[in-house]
Scaffold this active site. Structure first.
Site, PDB file in Angstrom:
ATOM      1  N   ILE A 208      16.059   3.522  11.521  1.00 34.94           N
ATOM      2  CA  ILE A 208      14.777   3.605  10.807  1.00 34.94           C
ATOM      3  C   ILE A 208      14.511   2.296  10.051  1.00 34.94           C
ATOM      4  O   ILE A 208      13.396   1.763  10.096  1.00 34.94           O
ATOM      5  CB  ILE A 208      14.746   4.833   9.866  1.00 34.94           C
ATOM      6  CG1 ILE A 208      14.873   6.120  10.699  1.00 34.94           C
ATOM      7  CG2 ILE A 208      13.450   4.861   9.050  1.00 34.94           C
ATOM      8  CD1 ILE A 208      15.085   7.398   9.886  1.00 34.94           C
TER       9      ILE A 208
ATOM     10  N   SER B  20      22.831  -4.019   3.938  1.00 33.36           N
ATOM     11  CA  SER B  20      23.463  -2.843   4.538  1.00 33.36           C
ATOM     12  C   SER B  20      24.967  -3.076   4.563  1.00 33.36           C
ATOM     13  O   SER B  20      25.434  -4.185   4.304  1.00 33.36           O
ATOM     14  CB  SER B  20      22.923  -2.575   5.949  1.00 33.36           C
ATOM     15  OG  SER B  20      23.325  -3.594   6.814  1.00 33.36           O
ATOM     16  N   ARG B  21      25.683  -1.994   4.853  1.00 29.91           N
ATOM     17  CA  ARG B  21      27.142  -2.084   4.835  1.00 29.91           C
ATOM     18  C   ARG B  21      27.620  -3.191   5.750  1.00 29.91           C
ATOM     19  O   ARG B  21      28.540  -3.923   5.457  1.00 29.91           O
ATOM     20  CB  ARG B  21      27.736  -0.755   5.320  1.00 29.91           C
ATOM     21  CG  ARG B  21      28.058   0.220   4.219  1.00 29.91           C
ATOM     22  CD  ARG B  21      28.492   1.506   4.830  1.00 29.91           C
ATOM     23  NE  ARG B  21      27.579   1.848   5.953  1.00 29.91           N
ATOM     24  CZ  ARG B  21      27.797   2.793   6.844  1.00 29.91           C
ATOM     25  NH1 ARG B  21      28.874   3.502   6.784  1.00 29.91           N
ATOM     26  NH2 ARG B  21      26.925   3.045   7.807  1.00 29.91           N
TER      27      ARG B  21
ATOM     28  N   ARG C 221      16.611  10.167   1.339  1.00 29.83           N
ATOM     29  CA  ARG C 221      16.952  11.435   0.703  1.00 29.83           C
ATOM     30  C   ARG C 221      16.769  11.266  -0.798  1.00 29.83           C
ATOM     31  O   ARG C 221      17.122  10.207  -1.356  1.00 29.83           O
ATOM     32  CB  ARG C 221      18.399  11.831   0.997  1.00 29.83           C
ATOM     33  CG  ARG C 221      18.635  12.399   2.391  1.00 29.83           C
ATOM     34  CD  ARG C 221      18.026  13.787   2.568  1.00 29.83           C
ATOM     35  NE  ARG C 221      18.318  14.367   3.865  1.00 29.83           N
ATOM     36  CZ  ARG C 221      17.539  14.250   4.950  1.00 29.83           C
ATOM     37  NH1 ARG C 221      16.408  13.575   4.903  1.00 29.83           N
ATOM     38  NH2 ARG C 221      17.893  14.831   6.086  1.00 29.83           N
TER      39      ARG C 221
ATOM     40  N   GLU D 272      14.432  18.575  -4.428  1.00 24.68           N
ATOM     41  CA  GLU D 272      13.262  19.115  -3.760  1.00 24.68           C
ATOM     42  C   GLU D 272      13.464  20.561  -3.313  1.00 24.68           C
ATOM     43  O   GLU D 272      14.597  20.946  -2.997  1.00 24.68           O
ATOM     44  CB  GLU D 272      12.858  18.222  -2.569  1.00 24.68           C
ATOM     45  CG  GLU D 272      13.869  18.113  -1.449  1.00 24.68           C
ATOM     46  CD  GLU D 272      13.396  17.143  -0.372  1.00 24.68           C
ATOM     47  OE1 GLU D 272      13.094  15.975  -0.687  1.00 24.68           O
ATOM     48  OE2 GLU D 272      13.323  17.594   0.795  1.00 24.68           O
TER      49      GLU D 272
ATOM     50  N   HIS E 144       7.966  15.570   1.881  1.00 28.31           N
ATOM     51  CA  HIS E 144       9.025  15.365   2.882  1.00 28.31           C
ATOM     52  C   HIS E 144       8.481  15.537   4.311  1.00 28.31           C
ATOM     53  O   HIS E 144       8.834  16.484   5.014  1.00 28.31           O
ATOM     54  CB  HIS E 144      10.210  16.316   2.631  1.00 28.31           C
ATOM     55  CG  HIS E 144      11.476  15.860   3.306  1.00 28.31           C
ATOM     56  ND1 HIS E 144      12.726  16.124   2.817  1.00 28.31           N
ATOM     57  CD2 HIS E 144      11.678  15.142   4.451  1.00 28.31           C
ATOM     58  CE1 HIS E 144      13.643  15.610   3.627  1.00 28.31           C
ATOM     59  NE2 HIS E 144      13.025  15.004   4.627  1.00 28.31           N
TER      60      HIS E 144
HETATM   61  C1  GLV Z   1      14.618  14.583   7.940  1.00 30.21           C
HETATM   62  O1  GLV Z   1      14.574  14.492   6.768  1.00 30.21           O
HETATM   63  C2  GLV Z   1      15.717  14.160   8.750  1.00 30.21           C
HETATM   64  O2  GLV Z   1      16.771  13.768   8.229  1.00 30.21           O
HETATM   65  O3  GLV Z   1      15.582  14.211   9.982  1.00 30.21           O
END
Ligand code: GLV
Length: 322
Positions: A155, A174-175, A236, A265, A283
């Site tokens: 993503i 990033s890691r 998240r 949430e 979400h």
């Molecule tokens: C949605 O939040 C997912 O992790 O696919």
């Protein structure tokens, strides 16, 4: 075999599972209640679950026949995978199919925040667009600005590709640092965590939720950001300390935040909805008709493979097969 599906899914997905198994579905749109989950899973071999279901030792203890758990999401922080592994139960997620949808909603939030899209709509409806004036409703430019991407997985990379089209400078942390040729191809530069926070006009989060990323963005990190910068979270909720965010937004420590996910949430930290400098989504990162169908089909494919005793294509704990 007997399968529990804990959410309402497209017909094509249900049909694929029903062809091979007996399905009990929690056919409502609201999440299944804990007790009902515990009651229904007891005699099942297969479980297709949602991110709103906590699949932990208690659930697994109560489901001695369980052979496969397919999560309808790429993130799987709702499942105690280590516990499933100990019991020899494969767990799968749905990577890949929601990458573009989530990157799109990230950009929707970037643009909505910077150009005050939601506020503009609200105020236009309220009759506040009475005349055009050079200094009215000014937002901030997106094109040419610096975007800091934290977590450069599928993503994060898809967000970088979009940002390239907006001529943005793209920093990432990033890691694992990419190979130089990959950095060049994507047009991204590696930055250390603090450097990224200090330099970015937009900080966008794309890490999974783990013990290591819980409250990754807290008071110190928010105060390291530029006062003109925006925080975007489509990963998240608990990756951000929401109380700290509220405090910094109230003080004007950063310009604003675009959020699709929340620490507890669907509950929101009290005070969040009173702020003007936030855009709040429910979400919906993967929430398109196309993507949710693909996620359902992928979850079903994994479930069916696992129930046939095969290694599911998106197995998160392949060690159960060794
Ligand atoms: C949605 O939040 C997912 O992790 O696919």
């Amino acid at each position: 075999m007997k399968v529990l599906v804990t959410g309402r899914l497209p017909e094509a997905v249900m049909a694929a599972i029903k062809e091979e198994h007996h399905v009990v579905a929690h056919g409502e749109d609201r999440p299944i209640k804990r007790q009902r989950l515990l009651d229904l899973v007891g005699d099942k071999e297969g479980l297709l679950c949602m991110i709103t279901d906590r699949i932990d030792g208690e659930v697994l203890d109560g489901a001695p026949n369980l052979k496969m758990i397919a999560n309808l999401a790429v993130g799987y922080d709702n499942i105690d995978v280590a516990d499933a592994t100990v019991r020899g139960i494969p767990v799968s997620n749905t990577p890949g199919v929601l990458t573009d949808a989530t990157a799109d909603i990230t950009f929707a939030l970037i643009l909505a925040m910077a150009r005050r899209v939601v506020e503009g709509d609200r105020r236009t409806r309220a009759g506040e667009f009475r005349f055009w004036a050079p200094l009215h409703f000014l937002g901030r430019e997106v094109s040419g600005k610096t975007l800091g991407i934290i977590g450069l997985g599928r993503i994060g990379r898809a967000v970088a590709r979009r940002a390239k089209g907006f001529d943005m400078q793209i920093l990432y942390h990033s890691r694992k640092r990419l190979e130089a040729f990959e950095e060049n191809e994507l047009g991204v530069s590696y930055a250390d965590f603090n450097g990224l926070l200090e330099q970015s006009d937009f900080v966008s989060l794309h890490v999974p939720l783990t013990d290591g990323t819980h409250h990754l963005i807290g008071l110190r990190e928010l105060k390291t950001m530029k006062p003109s910068a925006y925080l975007i979270n489509t990963s998240r909720g608990p990756v951000v300390d929401e109380e700290a965010l509220l405090e910094v937004l109230r003080e004007g420590g950063i310009e604003g935040a675009g959020l699709d996910v929340y620490e507890n949430e669907p509950a929101l930290t009290p005070g969040l909805t009173e702020l003007k400098n936030v855009v709040l989504l429910p979400h919906v990162g993967s929430g398109t008709i196309e993507t949710r169908t693909k996620m359902g089909l992928k979850a079903a494919e994994n479930l069916l493979a696992g129930l046939r005793g095969k290694r599911p294509p998106d197995c998160l704990n392949p060690e159960v097969f060794s």
